[in-house]
Design an enzyme around this catalytic site. Sequence first.
Site, PDB file in Angstrom:
ATOM      1  CE  LYS A  32      -0.381   0.227   5.040  1.00 19.32           C
ATOM      2  NZ  LYS A  32      -1.279   0.327   6.206  1.00 19.32           N
ATOM      3  CE1 TYR A 237      10.866  32.381  -3.479  1.00 19.25           C
ATOM      4  CE2 TYR A 237      11.140  30.011  -3.142  1.00 19.25           C
ATOM      5  CZ  TYR A 237      10.721  31.080  -3.929  1.00 19.25           C
ATOM      6  OH  TYR A 237      10.173  30.838  -5.158  1.00 19.25           O
ATOM      7  CG  MET A 282       6.645  23.142  -5.328  1.00 18.93           C
ATOM      8  SD  MET A 282       5.316  23.909  -6.275  1.00 18.93           S
ATOM      9  CE  MET A 282       4.569  24.945  -5.016  1.00 18.93           C
TER      10      MET A 282
END
Length: 335
Positions: A32, A237, A282
């Site tokens: 799973k 950032y 990201m």
Amino acid sequence: MRAFIEISKENLIYNYKTIKDKVGKDIICVIKSNAYGHGLIEVARTLAPLNPKMFAVSTLEEASLIRKNLIFTPILFLGTCDNLSFASNYRITLTIVSIDYLKTLVSANLPIFVHILINTGMNRDGIAENEIDEALELIKNSKLLLRGIFTHFASNETYEKQNELFENILNKIPHDKLLIHSQASSTFLNENKVSNAVRVGLVLYGLSDVLELKPVLSLKTYPICINKVLKDETVSYDSEIIESDGYVYTLPIGYADGLNRTIKISVFANESYYEQIGVICMDHTMIFSKEKLPLQTCFELIGEHITVQDIANKNATISYEIVTKLSPRLKRNLK
């Protein structure tokens, strides 16, 4: 090229055979959550020729994908399945997680294989001891086909108490022809007289120190950009200040791939460890080095030198969470 995952077919097969030889019982391979981040189909294709008793999944999408890839190993569905016609047609074994869900299965009036999950103290799901007779009667008067009984242990500390209850309940149920499985990765080496199968996930992927099993997954990448930087310049950032002259290596992997944005990671390359600089983006992570490395340098984020457990310890979590968070967009390569 983005970051990628390498899956050691050899190590996965070695782990399966080692577990099988040690326990001498049928093996239910838990695949799973994208095979714990290792790649559902890559793992299923590797294990299927070894004839495991079953694959265990938790979503309809996982079960469907296995069948669409013409993998016909029996499947145990650990959650609740809404598409009961699919389960019946593709011979998916469903788990009876409650009396209410059992009644839903019965009302479908379909021939479906089922396993009863007995609640022995986990108190998450399962049939309680005082519901067993009702459950058996419902199954007896339906088209459902009972093929197994199992429970789930909360921890090694609760093993003896839960196992004793499980054995007492089994003594009240004719189960000679049923698949009985209670032991999982944390308890599969414990003595157990009633189980004829074990469910293994974590140990299957070598994410445990038992039996000298071998890690199956590596996470690697190559830099896409090298920037020469000077002391007191900033990076990423939030503008982290650079403390000395050197080089910033931009790696094509970020928090969308499963990295934890709240901590700093380490990577391994060129026989040395290098530290992250600036916050994880990201899609990108920056690494600092005082010396210049070739653009073709391969950086290891998980592997021989940086283990999943190392990362879990740094994140104050468990290895399950680290690997299952690895995004499906990371390509899995069998090697």
